[in-house]
Design a protein around this motif. Structure first.
Motif, PDB file in Angstrom:
ATOM      1  N   ALA A   7       0.793  -1.362  -0.018  1.00 50.96           N
ATOM      2  CA  ALA A   7       0.007  -0.033   0.237  1.00 50.96           C
ATOM      3  C   ALA A   7       0.973   1.177  -0.040  1.00 50.96           C
ATOM      4  O   ALA A   7       1.013   2.072  -0.811  1.00 50.96           O
ATOM      5  CB  ALA A   7      -0.976  -0.057   1.191  1.00 50.96           C
ATOM      6  N   SER A   8       1.852   1.313   0.867  1.00 55.97           N
ATOM      7  CA  SER A   8       2.543   2.653   0.945  1.00 55.97           C
ATOM      8  C   SER A   8       3.777   2.371   0.064  1.00 55.97           C
ATOM      9  O   SER A   8       4.427   3.456  -0.171  1.00 55.97           O
ATOM     10  CB  SER A   8       3.241   2.829   2.377  1.00 55.97           C
ATOM     11  OG  SER A   8       4.004   1.660   2.914  1.00 55.97           O
ATOM     12  N   ARG A   9       4.197   1.483  -0.716  1.00 53.99           N
ATOM     13  CA  ARG A   9       5.499   1.031  -1.205  1.00 53.99           C
ATOM     14  C   ARG A   9       6.596   1.353  -0.666  1.00 53.99           C
ATOM     15  O   ARG A   9       7.794   1.658  -1.174  1.00 53.99           O
ATOM     16  CB  ARG A   9       5.351   2.021  -2.621  1.00 53.99           C
ATOM     17  CG  ARG A   9       3.996   1.687  -3.595  1.00 53.99           C
ATOM     18  CD  ARG A   9       3.882   2.402  -4.657  1.00 53.99           C
ATOM     19  NE  ARG A   9       2.876   2.430  -5.312  1.00 53.99           N
ATOM     20  CZ  ARG A   9       2.564   2.707  -6.510  1.00 53.99           C
ATOM     21  NH1 ARG A   9       3.386   3.329  -7.490  1.00 53.99           N
ATOM     22  NH2 ARG A   9       1.225   2.312  -7.090  1.00 53.99           N
ATOM     23  N   GLN A  10       6.701   1.257   0.599  1.00 52.37           N
ATOM     24  CA  GLN A  10       7.860   1.095   1.473  1.00 52.37           C
ATOM     25  C   GLN A  10       8.661  -0.138   1.308  1.00 52.37           C
ATOM     26  O   GLN A  10       7.950  -0.908   1.723  1.00 52.37           O
ATOM     27  CB  GLN A  10       7.635   1.685   2.848  1.00 52.37           C
ATOM     28  CG  GLN A  10       7.255   3.163   2.749  1.00 52.37           C
ATOM     29  CD  GLN A  10       7.221   3.868   4.329  1.00 52.37           C
ATOM     30  OE1 GLN A  10       6.535   3.054   4.969  1.00 52.37           O
ATOM     31  NE2 GLN A  10       7.507   4.827   4.618  1.00 52.37           N
ATOM     32  N   ARG A  11      10.070   0.015   1.401  1.00 48.24           N
ATOM     33  CA  ARG A  11      10.917  -1.318   1.330  1.00 48.24           C
ATOM     34  C   ARG A  11      11.573  -1.426   2.469  1.00 48.24           C
ATOM     35  O   ARG A  11      12.478  -0.385   2.697  1.00 48.24           O
ATOM     36  CB  ARG A  11      11.515  -1.321   0.242  1.00 48.24           C
ATOM     37  CG  ARG A  11      12.247  -2.760  -0.175  1.00 48.24           C
ATOM     38  CD  ARG A  11      13.217  -2.579  -1.331  1.00 48.24           C
ATOM     39  NE  ARG A  11      12.648  -2.010  -2.535  1.00 48.24           N
ATOM     40  CZ  ARG A  11      13.432  -1.827  -3.593  1.00 48.24           C
ATOM     41  NH1 ARG A  11      14.626  -2.280  -3.737  1.00 48.24           N
ATOM     42  NH2 ARG A  11      12.681  -1.178  -4.967  1.00 48.24           N
ATOM     43  N   ILE A  12      11.571  -2.352   3.503  1.00 48.34           N
ATOM     44  CA  ILE A  12      12.432  -2.442   4.555  1.00 48.34           C
ATOM     45  C   ILE A  12      13.409  -3.656   4.483  1.00 48.34           C
ATOM     46  O   ILE A  12      12.758  -4.970   4.367  1.00 48.34           O
ATOM     47  CB  ILE A  12      11.411  -2.604   5.802  1.00 48.34           C
ATOM     48  CG1 ILE A  12      10.415  -1.600   5.978  1.00 48.34           C
ATOM     49  CG2 ILE A  12      12.247  -2.772   7.084  1.00 48.34           C
ATOM     50  CD1 ILE A  12       9.206  -1.647   6.966  1.00 48.34           C
TER      51      ILE A  12
END
Length: 702
Positions: A410-415
């Motif tokens: 959803a947020s397109r954040q990669r951790i």
């Protein structure tokens, strides 16, 4: 090989011709006696091997040990290096499911995984299955499937203790740490739990090592009381069970290499019967993923060679109800699908490079995850949770160790959750990875992935290891493998040939290297070798070819076709007796393999084509490079007698070259040694052989 003299004469296999006639052609097999008449029993109990055959295999092992004795110091150095690159107390990233997160890990010095879990929000790890303890006293031990029950009280687990891939399934309590009384023999290893955690489904393996029957087991009952819920009548088809995307169904997937069929079992009902999705239709393959009342279908139906995705109501899932969602795009192969409550994820491959594409199901909006390197590998990691926005994937390249990411769709954040640690040190900047194209005999462009040390310049003098597979539509990823640094640090160029027969450039790339087009696989590999010579990465006679299983068939074929290209060949569990195996319908994999190679029993054209390239049948009087063949006594996939017969015929026919060496692991199967450190000993033998073949005999990296 760069050994001035060999320590002793190799074993001489007696010739005891077995003469048979097929399609008017008489075949004489001098070494058919190496196949134990009771091979099925040997898979279950290796001690039952015919004493004469055992004596011959042990003589071959003795000869292999003698030939390789000058490399003992090198082997020890290689093992030490490779072990130094392993983080011994390593652990997977815990995978959340409800109140817990499940993981596997290794202890310092341990050979086998430990299966455990932690509270989801953090806390101490509870270990339920200790692989090292379970393996004690066994020459071989390997976990099959492990799966916790929906109520998190129990863990179904399986293990193989012979290497023959006959698994025993048990159930262990998370509360007591003890196994229940349930013991299921001769299974394929995996289970699918019912939603109330009182029963599960599994696949049984028959006397010919074929998974044809699906059973329902109720906890506390004997295996003899298990209910047969599905039986595949076609012995050329294998059945397996898997949990559906939402966890609502058990999916029975059955098929061969060309065709598939799926059935759904409602996991909320202990008495449910399988319900057919779409009846088998020759040449049509499909997989299913469920979301509420909707089914997503990944299929090649409709001439979609590189696959498409359709949807259908679960209530009426038959083929006429399939509605298009993701269209077929030639050359963009949809490798696999992962479905979540709100997202559809697909792993695609084009021109031998993978991509992850995410589709928001609410509105059809799509985006891809971007990567920068010239050649790399991606894999989607299966999770337990369906209603989530978290996608886990792994990334690596031939220079970059594996990285595990959690990606919020959803947020397109990669951790970054984990980066593979190389305890002895690794600087990716000290290496170069490239992607080249080689022109095949018919103009096809064959991708090649290359790794070498940055200070190794292409001047035509470097030794090169060329790896290939090229069968079953399996693509060879340009991924990181720490072991191969032991060759690269000694000046080797390491190359992967993405040849036809694999799906590296799409499913059409696979189709162009199977059955009547199989020889494209071998010609592509030779074209890659010659291109690497032309581009001055190496020279003829400086190349070591390496492949295993069907890739071992490739090794045997190129040894016959172009021996002068290679200084050495390493063939692991090599499928080299293709014609005889495809003529024997009692062997475990023969009927399912006919769509891949052709059925020489009923089809004269298939018989003649297979005979034209089968490595064992095409050994000729010529000079052969040094060859190391590695086998496993309890291998149900490529039986031990295939490499044994091949080696015997090579020695009896060749006019020079060699040596020809056979090493059989008398306590393992297709995958070799199961312990993570024991396996290094086998890798070291292969690498030491390769180094010796090109005259790199030092036990130290450059």
């Amino acid at each position: 090989m760069t050994l001035d003299t060999l320590p002793e004469a190799p074993p001489l296999a007696p010739r005891r011709p077995l003469v048979r006639t097929f399609h008017g052609v008489t075949l004489a097999d001098d070494y058919a006696w190496l196949k134990d008449a009771n091979w099925q029993r040997v898979l279950r109990d290796p001690s039952l091997l015919d004493p004469a055959i055992r004596a011959y295999l042990e003589a071959e092992n003795h000869y292999a040990e003698a030939v390789l004795r000058p490399t003992e110091a090198l082997q020890k150095a290689l093992v030490a290096e490779m072990r130094g690159r392993i983080k011994e107390d390593d652990s997977t990233v815990p995978q959340p499911d409800g109140p817990f997160a499940y993981l596997s890990r290794y202890r310092e010095g341990g050979q086998h995984p430990l299966i455990g879990r932690t509270p989801r929000d953090g806390g101490d790890t509870t270990t339920l299955l200790d692989g090292d303890t379970l393996a004690a006293g066994s020459a071989y031990f390997k976990f099959g499937g492990t799966r916790h029950s929906p109520d998190h009280r129990l863990e179904a687990w399986s293990a193989d203790v012979r290497g023959s891939e006959y698994y025993t399934t048990r159930v262990r309590s998370w509360q007591t740490g003890e196994d229940l009384g349930d013991v299921l023999e001769q299974t394929s290893g995996g289970v699918v739990w019912g939603l109330d955690s009182t029963f599960f489904y599994y696949t049984g393996v028959d006397e010919n090592h074929r998974p044809l029957k699906v059973y329902r087991h109720r906890l506390g009952s004997a295996q003899s009381d298990d209910v047969l819920v599905y039986e595949e009548k076609d012995t050329g088809w294998f059945a397996r069970v898997e949990e559906s995307a939402s966890g609502r169904y058990c999916v029975i997937n059955t098929g061969d290499h060309d065709t598939s069929e799926n059935w759904l079992i409602d996991l909320s009902r202990p008495d449910a019967v399988p319900r057919l999705v779409a009846a088998r239709e020759t040449g049509i393959r499909y997989g299913v993923y469920d979301r509420g009342d909707e089914l997503f279908i990944h299929t090649n139906e409709g001439d979609a060679i590189d696959y498409r995705i359709a949807t259908a109501p679960i209530a009426t899932p038959e083929r006429k109800q399939w509605r298009p969602l993701i269209p077929h795009r030639p050359g963009v192969y949809i490798v696999s699908v992962a479905l979540y409550a709100g997202y559809l994820v697909r792993l695609e491959r084009a021109n031998a490079l993978p991509a992850i594409v995410i589709r928001r199901l609410a509105d059809g909006n799509e985006h891809s995850i971007e990567f920068a390197e010239e050649a790399y590998s991606l894999d989607i990691v299966d999770g337990f949770e369906f209603d989530t926005t978290r996608l886990r994937f792994t990334y690596s390249s031939m220079t970059t160790p594996a990285e595990i990411y959690d990606y919020d769709m959803a947020s397109r954040q990669r951790i970054l959750r984990k980066r593979q640690e190389i305890p002895s040190g690794h600087d990716p900047a000290g290496y170069v990875t490239r992607r080249l194209l080689a022109t095949a005999h018919d103009g096809a462009q064959v991708p090649v992935s290359i790794l070498h040390r940055r200070d190794v310049c292409p001047d035509g003098t470097a030794p090169l290891l060329l790896y290939g597979y090229g069968s079953y539509g399996m693509a060879m990823p340009a991924s990181f493998a720490a072991n191969r640094l032991s060759l690269v640090d000694r000046g080797f160029v390491y190359a992967i040939a993405h040849i036809r027969g694999g799906a590296d450039k799409g499913w059409g790339w696979y189709l162009d290297g199977k059955r009547e087009k199989k020889t494209n696989t071998f010609a592509d590999f030779e074209a890659v070798a010659r291109a690497l010579i032309t581009q001055r990465y190496t020279a003829a006679g400086h190349i070591v070819a390496h492949g295993g299983s069907a890739g071992g068939m490739l090794m045997g074929a190129v040894a016959n076709r172009a021996p002068g290209l290679f200084a050495g060949i390493v063939a692991e569990v090599p499928f080299v007796d293709v014609l005889a195996t495809m003529l024997d319908d009692t062997l475990p994999l023969t009927p399912p393999e006919w769509p891949e190679w052709g059925n020489p029993i009923t089809d004269e054209a298939a018989f003649r084509h297979i005979r034209s390239y089968s490595p064992y049948d095409n050994v000729v009087a010529q000079r052969y490079p040094a060859i190391l063949a590695m086998a496993g006594l309890t291998d149900p996939r490529v039986t031990y007698w295939e490499p044994a017969k091949w080696v015997a015929r090579l020695r009896a026919t060749m006019t020079g070259g060699g040596p020809i060496v056979l090493r059989t692991n008398m306590g393992a199967g297709h995958g070799g040694a199961a312990g993570r450190f024991d396996r290094l000993n086998e890798v070291a033998i292969a690498y030491a052989f390769a180094l010796h073949a090109v005259g790199r005999n030092s036990d130290q990296a450059d």
